[in-house]
Design a protein around this motif. Structure first.
Motif, PDB file in Angstrom:
ATOM      1  N   GLU A  68       1.074  -5.108   4.736  1.00 50.67           N
ATOM      2  CA  GLU A  68      -0.271  -4.889   5.252  1.00 50.67           C
ATOM      3  C   GLU A  68      -0.690  -3.418   5.169  1.00 50.67           C
ATOM      4  O   GLU A  68      -1.867  -3.119   4.993  1.00 50.67           O
ATOM      5  N   LEU A  69       0.280  -2.508   5.284  1.00 55.64           N
ATOM      6  CA  LEU A  69      -0.043  -1.083   5.219  1.00 55.64           C
ATOM      7  C   LEU A  69      -0.154  -0.573   3.783  1.00 55.64           C
ATOM      8  O   LEU A  69      -0.683   0.501   3.558  1.00 55.64           O
ATOM      9  N   GLY A  70       0.317  -1.357   2.842  1.00 51.76           N
ATOM     10  CA  GLY A  70       0.419  -0.849   1.469  1.00 51.76           C
ATOM     11  C   GLY A  70       1.607   0.098   1.379  1.00 51.76           C
ATOM     12  O   GLY A  70       2.577  -0.033   2.125  1.00 51.76           O
ATOM     13  N   ASP A  71       1.538   1.052   0.463  1.00 48.42           N
ATOM     14  CA  ASP A  71       2.608   2.050   0.361  1.00 48.42           C
ATOM     15  C   ASP A  71       2.527   2.975   1.566  1.00 48.42           C
ATOM     16  O   ASP A  71       1.453   3.479   1.896  1.00 48.42           O
ATOM     17  N   VAL A  72       3.676   3.213   2.198  1.00 43.99           N
ATOM     18  CA  VAL A  72       3.678   4.138   3.336  1.00 43.99           C
ATOM     19  C   VAL A  72       3.547   5.567   2.822  1.00 43.99           C
ATOM     20  O   VAL A  72       4.213   5.959   1.853  1.00 43.99           O
ATOM     21  N   TYR A  73       2.653   6.327   3.442  1.00 38.57           N
ATOM     22  CA  TYR A  73       2.443   7.726   3.047  1.00 38.57           C
ATOM     23  C   TYR A  73       3.197   8.690   3.957  1.00 38.57           C
ATOM     24  O   TYR A  73       3.884   9.584   3.500  1.00 38.57           O
ATOM     25  N   TYR A  74       2.998   8.546   5.260  1.00 31.95           N
ATOM     26  CA  TYR A  74       3.692   9.453   6.163  1.00 31.95           C
ATOM     27  C   TYR A  74       3.841   8.802   7.528  1.00 31.95           C
ATOM     28  O   TYR A  74       3.125   7.852   7.864  1.00 31.95           O
ATOM     29  N   ASP A 122      13.128   8.880  17.796  1.00 33.64           N
ATOM     30  CA  ASP A 122      12.220   8.874  16.651  1.00 33.64           C
ATOM     31  C   ASP A 122      12.961   8.679  15.338  1.00 33.64           C
ATOM     32  O   ASP A 122      12.494   7.997  14.432  1.00 33.64           O
ATOM     33  N   ILE A 123      14.138   9.276  15.233  1.00 38.50           N
ATOM     34  CA  ILE A 123      14.907   9.141  13.995  1.00 38.50           C
ATOM     35  C   ILE A 123      15.364   7.696  13.830  1.00 38.50           C
ATOM     36  O   ILE A 123      15.297   7.134  12.733  1.00 38.50           O
ATOM     37  N   SER A 124      15.787   7.068  14.914  1.00 41.15           N
ATOM     38  CA  SER A 124      16.237   5.678  14.777  1.00 41.15           C
ATOM     39  C   SER A 124      15.060   4.760  14.444  1.00 41.15           C
ATOM     40  O   SER A 124      15.212   3.780  13.712  1.00 41.15           O
ATOM     41  N   ILE A 125      13.881   5.091  14.960  1.00 40.22           N
ATOM     42  CA  ILE A 125      12.681   4.301  14.634  1.00 40.22           C
ATOM     43  C   ILE A 125      12.348   4.447  13.149  1.00 40.22           C
ATOM     44  O   ILE A 125      12.115   3.461  12.440  1.00 40.22           O
ATOM     45  N   MET A 126      12.325   5.695  12.666  1.00 41.99           N
ATOM     46  CA  MET A 126      12.037   5.936  11.247  1.00 41.99           C
ATOM     47  C   MET A 126      13.060   5.237  10.369  1.00 41.99           C
ATOM     48  O   MET A 126      12.729   4.617   9.354  1.00 41.99           O
ATOM     49  N   ASN A 184      11.644   1.833   4.655  1.00 44.18           N
ATOM     50  CA  ASN A 184      12.658   1.158   3.843  1.00 44.18           C
ATOM     51  C   ASN A 184      13.167   2.037   2.708  1.00 44.18           C
ATOM     52  O   ASN A 184      13.251   1.605   1.550  1.00 44.18           O
ATOM     53  N   HIS A 185      13.459   3.276   3.028  1.00 45.78           N
ATOM     54  CA  HIS A 185      13.998   4.194   2.033  1.00 45.78           C
ATOM     55  C   HIS A 185      15.062   5.049   2.713  1.00 45.78           C
ATOM     56  O   HIS A 185      15.033   5.240   3.926  1.00 45.78           O
ATOM     57  N   LYS A 186      15.921   5.592   1.900  1.00 44.43           N
ATOM     58  CA  LYS A 186      16.952   6.487   2.391  1.00 44.43           C
ATOM     59  C   LYS A 186      16.388   7.898   2.397  1.00 44.43           C
ATOM     60  O   LYS A 186      15.818   8.356   1.400  1.00 44.43           O
ATOM     61  N   TYR A 207      11.487  11.684   2.167  1.00 47.54           N
ATOM     62  CA  TYR A 207      11.932  10.425   1.592  1.00 47.54           C
ATOM     63  C   TYR A 207      11.491  10.383   0.121  1.00 47.54           C
ATOM     64  O   TYR A 207      10.647  11.183  -0.296  1.00 47.54           O
ATOM     65  N   PRO A 208      12.011   9.429  -0.655  1.00 43.49           N
ATOM     66  CA  PRO A 208      11.497   9.278  -2.024  1.00 43.49           C
ATOM     67  C   PRO A 208      10.003   8.910  -2.008  1.00 43.49           C
ATOM     68  O   PRO A 208       9.465   8.533  -0.969  1.00 43.49           O
TER      69      PRO A 208
END
Lengths: 335, 335, 335, 335
Positions: B140-146, B171-175, B180-182, B208-209
């Protein structure tokens, strides 16, 4: 009676023209723009105003004593230099130039000629910023600890500059005005999501002496508009919400107290203090009116503007180095 | 029926005890704490609970199948290792350890023994975070930007860890959970205003990538309490205000569209799109109830927890490197 | 091309002039005001506009087809009657008249002459009100239960009318527009704190069939500005905050459900239902542009305006009776 | 050491029990409820507490000096009378009774026996209300002009009383406490949308001398929860938002000034004054702790409680007459 010529009648120029016209002791004689439609529009608003597509006509005009520049930043240096060379005082929109070296050249030129060079750091003339400066200078905040600011919304993308050059001049000029220290270094991160190499989201940290730290979040991709600044000191703390119509500046009688103890476990004891909140009345003056009046004043009295060339240069220095730091993924750059 | 022993009954331990007791298929047999007053308090609440000042009694108890650790972070590694060595499943509060190397050791140990190792990343079990994850995964969000988040207030100063180790695990655990990227690298800045070397204000950027960027502002010195996260994507944008009692997650049908044109001046045209805002109902379940139930489930079914040792390790890796970056004034550190 | 003459160039008249000028098929030929300074101001803005201190010149002008009245309410009746008598269409600011009987006379006169009589109920042309009407008419709210509205701030005291006549025309015209029932009776209370007999705080209740109830709070003595309306129905509920720049209308999927049971104690069981909240995009059109265009359209096509004389009369009827009820301390007055 | 017995352990009773237990000089010996499950719950929380389904056992208990009543309002009178007859001090939840005449009987009985009769007007013991009372009594507000309050949400429907009897006791007791005048008359309107004859939306106006006016909006059908009160005076104005976690009471240095002039047109000139806003620190004490302590104090010292039987009676008088006025569609009823 100061005679002004204005170069650039796009988004911001007409506001400058209106404010100079409203000054008691100034008039706007001539304005220029590359776009004839903008000139026609100005002519309709002010029938007696001369218009031209050649900015050199503004500079060359014998009556014009001060040239006001409201063009894209990449053209600031060339136009300002020509105007100063022609012996005109210069009011230039922010940022002053697109490089630090050009900024130095303009400052030197203005100094050599004894001309006023002022940069349009409008926020420095707002009642909110001056109330905050007054609270800091009066010692009400105690030692300043940090300043953290966010200027975000779904913004007008610029075609030639990134979000730092577009939005951060506001915050940097505010920090430069209210923090009574020279910044030591800067680091910044950001990201470009449209693939054109221009960051649309950026985070800038500025280091000052005494562990004072400033942080700026600028963003063209936020769903909500935020214009919020927090400033904490050892005695009180401020939240400035520039979007709030009536309660812009809140002063919190809150803080921490470090008590030295002889306790064997910890040698410092930290205590919290919370008290009243106070929201001083902020006069609803138009900053631009004060800014243009200040420019006229400086010319008449031969004094340096609050936002003089050096202030403009310091902002450009931060912008340039923030951009450099972003390109190096947060590398600290000494100022 | 899972038999649980709890080590640490300070601020958070009692919440864990209460939730494990409330599980249909679990019981808490014994708990330990160094402070006898805490034990007396637990005894008053749950008269049948055994108590001890020696955590090894909890680990050694033959009935105890799972050990829950809610002690200061510096003790996590030693206690968790002993518990795993003794063949117990381990639920450990966040952050898992105070160093990356210790985290690896625990993961390996749990894997070798076939034991469940779970970290208490509570936010990962909140309805708000899972709604956001669902929106991202569903496209629904499309590509995540930030992702940009602030967790600030006039906070409880910790005596042994800085504000990053204290607040950023959330916050880090939420991110880590929703992006869905390393993460590729991290940079951070911060400042200490009490002179004890522990930063009370910090700003962390995670790269992130695909130009995805995450930013975390944690702060113990803010006059106002803010728990706000913005996540923008190519199609929609989210604002999550965890302080809001009723409208926590707002989904904005807003964004930008990049239109390729044949126009000679610009080859891309950026258009804004604004539509409705939607605020999905967020169930008011207690995250801790779901978290403890998940731990019991994982033991029963022999599966890896959502917030397993590896997730715990990734969070510690970020914390450790954020701290390193702060000490080097924003130096980027590859992950 | 409709030729318009405007009587009254005080606070609101210039907005009407600007909007009529902006219409594609209309022009403003002449305007009048008792104050020469106002006329000079209009002349400066629109050099080709004729001006006069005698409103009868506007009415008598042979080119003028439609007369726009933006004068104090006590003068509306006499001016509108003269204009209609002279065969001119009339757009009159709200409230239409200061008495019910005068309103009837104007409606009859316009009908007899086949002229358009429109009242400036601007809110009826706002996007927010029309979105709400659409939600109600589309059945999304279910049966309407109540409408409760507050229009309060530290307001401009009027010298000749009380706060009900000043502010309530907005709310009454909105209720008249969106509630699809005829009001049955009205009751109101209020108080005057300056001793001039003009209430500065008032509360108005309007009774409709089917237990629908409307309530209006108008107030010149509030420290904060509130423009908020709640509308609840059997299926959904609306909160409209006209001060909010971006989230004006919120639609809550909330309500109660009455379940008939055979339970011996209670024969009805009430259940709550809460779901998502939705905030539809509200276009940022200027209501006044739509309103003036609608007037021109009605004249061209010979149709009745949405806010015709009858709508204006219904508003005046409510205002007059609210004032009567206040003088009798809340006595119900049948409509 | 005061020995207390509590009748009614439903929603509110347990809070009273907890607070009486926490008092230094009181203990709760016995409690009663018709529902055995509630009693089991209380027993679990406080193992030494005696429980019974027969409230008369509480009253008859020889150790019990004070009886606390937290039962449905229709039962208050009978239970309180029995307790007073038995020589016990009585703390009764609000509203004191469901009729004015019953209230008088209880007051007389308590007076005759020299017993303390206190009503649980909890808000009268909140820090916010007492700060407001202090500002009014200290003259900071000047002459009070009006008080306007809203207590609305999607509420718990009551089976036997309407929304006025359910929610307005809070607001009426607050007004009674802070406005230093005797109410003269009352008028109210409301509506029932479930067909059971119990209004779910109501508006109450209270008239005081000197044109002071109070208004209460209570509502079980609002999509949003509002707990807001405005109080304006001739010098300053207050907004109290009880939902706000940190900025509950805001004091605005705003107002109007009436200047007598000799101008021939108007003999009064109204001027606006706006200044700072101030938000005093409100201590976070639990009102119920102060309330229960006050009851124990009054018994020990033989003094009248702040919220004594007469205060309770005045609230019931307003509730009864508000309901009467609603049934007569806003008819004013003299008090």
């Amino acid at each position: 009676m100061l005679t002004v010529g204005v170069i650039g009648c796009g988004y911001w120029g007409p506001n400058l023209i209106r404010n100079f016209i409203n000054l008691k002791d100034a008039r706007v004689k001539i304005c220029s723009d590359l776009d004839e439609r903008r000139l026609a529009h100005m002519k309709q608003l002010y029938p007696s105003l001369l218009t031209t597509t050649d900015y050199r006509e503004v500079i060359r005009d014998g009556d014009v004593e001060a040239v006001v520049i409201a063009t894209p930043v990449s053209t600031h240096f060339a136009i300002a230099r020509e105007a100063l060379d022609a012996g005109k005082h210069v009011f230039c929109e922010k940022p002053l130039t697109d490089s630090v070296s050009d900024g130095v050249a303009l400052i030197d030129l203005a100094d050599d000629r004894g001309l006023v060079l002022m940069v349009g750091h409008t926020f420095v003339f707002t009642a909110a910023v001056n109330k905050i400066k007054e609270l800091i200078n009066g010692g009400e905040l105690g030692d300043v600890y940090y300043l953290s600011t966010a200027r975000v919304n779904l913004g007008l993308f610029q075609e030639d500059i990134n979000v730092v050059w577009d939005l951060a001049p506001h915050d940097i000029s505010i920090m430069d005005h209210i923090i009574n220290h020279k910044a030591e270094s800067i680091t910044a991160t950001g990201s470009d999501h449209l693939g054109n190499g221009l960051e649309d989201v950026a985070y800038v940290t500025v280091f000052y002496p005494d562990n004072i730290i400033g942080h700026i979040h600028v963003n063209w991709l936020s769903p909500v508009k935020i214009r919020q600044t927090q400033i904490s000191g050892s005695k009180k703390m401020i939240v400035w919400d520039d979007n709030s119509p009536s309660e812009k500046v809140k002063v919190y009688d809150k803080g921490i107290e470090v008590v030295k103890t002889t306790d064997q476990i910890y040698d410092t004891l930290i205590q919290y203090r919370t008290g009243d909140m106070h929201c001083p009345k902020i006069p609803q003056t138009e900053a631009l009116a004060l800014e243009t009046e200040h420019f006229a004043d400086c010319i008449e009295k031969g004094i340096k503007p609050i936002s003089d060339g050096s202030a403009g240069w310091r902002v450009v220095q931060m912008l340039e180095n923030a951009e450099n730091s972003i390109k190096q993924r947060g590398k600290e750059i000494k100022l």
